[in-house]
Design a protein around this motif. Sequence first.
Motif, mmCIF file in Angstrom:
data_model
loop_
_atom_site.group_PDB
_atom_site.id
_atom_site.type_symbol
_atom_site.label_atom_id
_atom_site.label_comp_id
_atom_site.label_asym_id
_atom_site.label_seq_id
_atom_site.Cartn_x
_atom_site.Cartn_y
_atom_site.Cartn_z
ATOM 1 N N THR A 24 -4.729 3.801 12.128
ATOM 2 C CA THR A 24 -5.635 4.910 12.421
ATOM 3 C C THR A 24 -6.570 4.529 13.571
ATOM 4 O O THR A 24 -6.924 3.366 13.755
ATOM 5 N N GLN A 82 -2.766 3.270 -5.901
ATOM 6 C CA GLN A 82 -3.458 3.954 -4.800
ATOM 7 C C GLN A 82 -3.041 5.420 -4.741
ATOM 8 O O GLN A 82 -1.979 5.794 -5.239
ATOM 9 N N SER A 107 0.612 3.576 2.003
ATOM 10 C CA SER A 107 0.764 4.074 3.369
ATOM 11 C C SER A 107 2.243 4.095 3.777
ATOM 12 O O SER A 107 2.635 4.846 4.684
ATOM 13 N N HIS A 166 0.853 -1.188 0.000
ATOM 14 C CA HIS A 166 0.000 0.000 0.000
ATOM 15 C C HIS A 166 0.893 1.244 0.000
ATOM 16 O O HIS A 166 2.078 1.172 0.319
ATOM 17 N N ARG A 191 0.074 -6.976 -4.591
ATOM 18 C CA ARG A 191 -0.414 -8.001 -3.664
ATOM 19 C C ARG A 191 -0.501 -9.339 -4.379
ATOM 20 O O ARG A 191 -0.860 -9.384 -5.562
ATOM 21 N N GLU A 228 -2.654 7.963 -1.536
ATOM 22 C CA GLU A 228 -2.685 8.047 -0.072
ATOM 23 C C GLU A 228 -2.710 9.529 0.302
ATOM 24 O O GLU A 228 -2.125 10.346 -0.392
ATOM 25 N N GLN A 233 3.662 7.502 3.804
ATOM 26 C CA GLN A 233 3.374 8.260 5.047
ATOM 27 C C GLN A 233 4.541 8.131 6.012
ATOM 28 O O GLN A 233 5.014 9.106 6.582
ATOM 29 N N ALA A 244 -5.596 10.476 7.867
ATOM 30 C CA ALA A 244 -5.012 9.803 6.708
ATOM 31 C C ALA A 244 -6.116 9.105 5.945
ATOM 32 O O ALA A 244 -7.176 8.783 6.498
HETATM 33 N N1 DAH Z 1 -3.557 1.232 3.364
HETATM 34 C C1 DAH Z 1 -4.933 0.829 3.329
HETATM 35 C C2 DAH Z 1 -5.117 -0.275 2.297
HETATM 36 O O1 DAH Z 1 -4.296 -0.416 1.437
HETATM 37 C C3 DAH Z 1 -5.814 1.985 2.979
HETATM 38 C C4 DAH Z 1 -5.837 3.012 4.037
HETATM 39 C C5 DAH Z 1 -6.778 2.921 5.052
HETATM 40 C C6 DAH Z 1 -4.934 4.048 4.035
HETATM 41 C C7 DAH Z 1 -6.814 3.871 6.045
HETATM 42 C C8 DAH Z 1 -4.967 5.002 5.042
HETATM 43 C C9 DAH Z 1 -5.930 4.880 6.055
HETATM 44 O O2 DAH Z 1 -4.128 6.022 5.084
HETATM 45 O O3 DAH Z 1 -5.953 5.823 7.019
HETATM 46 O O4 DAH Z 1 -6.085 -0.976 2.355
#
Ligand code: DAH
Length: 342
Positions: free
Chosen positions: A252, A210, A172, A170, A196, A212, A175, A306
């Motif tokens: 989160t 994605q 993320s 992801h 994945r 983010e 971040q 986020a």
């Molecule tokens: N990283 C999560 C995913 O790939 C998606 C996600 C959910 C990103 C909540 C975020 C968050 O920043 O706060 O499924």
Amino acid sequence: MDELLQQIENYKQEVTAYNASTQDELETYRIKFLGTKGIVKTVLGEMKNVPNESKKEFGLILNAFKVFTEEKFEQLKESISANGQQVSSKIDWSLPGDPVPAGTRHPLSIVRNQMVSIFKRLGFAVAEGPEIEDDWHNFTALNLPENHPARDMQDTFYLHQNPDYLLRTHTSSVQARIMEKQKPPIRIVCPGRVYRNETISARAHCFFHQVEGLYVDENVSFADLKQTLYFFVKEMFGDAKVRFRPSYFPFTEPSAEMDISCTVCGGKGCSLCKHTGWVEILGCGMVHPKMLDNFGIDSENYTGFAFGMGVERICQLKFRVNDLRLYSQNDIRFLRQFTGAV
Ligand code: DAH
């Protein structure tokens, strides 16, 4: 002198009979009759051998011969250019040019650019990170320690040579990379490709994209998160309805998922929304205080929100693409449909 007159007569016949249909043949004529060592020059050179009393008479004859050969040259030239194609035997300047097709942007690029530009208008900057990631940035720093059950939700590709590295599951992970080196206020969006280990089908793929989002500052609240996402939906989909559902993500707290009313059936129910009228488009929440502490950001003073969403899903809702495989098959018939979009 009779001999010279006879010779001129022969040349005249030759000139009359001369035919030129190409530029090369015309040039051969010019060199032979009108060139610096050509026949006209040679014949005129004979003047010096003509006795004085005949000079006037011969002068007229020779000059007439010169004019005769020159006129023939002009005639040949004109007939060649009238017959356009033969001006040059190699290039036909009248043919239309080869068409140069203008390329089209990939639908995922179009939608990603639109998504990024909406957040840019709210003051978000673009940040990017590596696709080959380490365990820390993809999992542990995001409050997903080893053996955390949520790791199983994302079937990870590990690098064969060195299993400490993996293909990020992801965005993320970006971040984590930004919080590691930047102090608040932080306001970024991170577009990128993720991987994945899924069996490829119409509804799943082993790589996708994605965007983010992360906002960390003093006094950032859940209301700010909602307002930001409302703005995004309004800009992207016009008057689609929005709803939040409580959810769980390790990074989160509290966490939510956001749905919008199905843009295909308008909420009545269809196969895309599985007859619920709603389509999930993202996960979001308030950044877990533990995550802030992981990066030396004081969670007593700072809060953050986020969110993360899939570009393919947004693209599906915008362009009605119903098979994820189409995005990477490079079928020109699919790609051509996006001509003109930016
Ligand atoms: N990283 C999560 C995913 O790939 C998606 C996600 C959910 C990103 C909540 C975020 C968050 O920043 O706060 O499924």
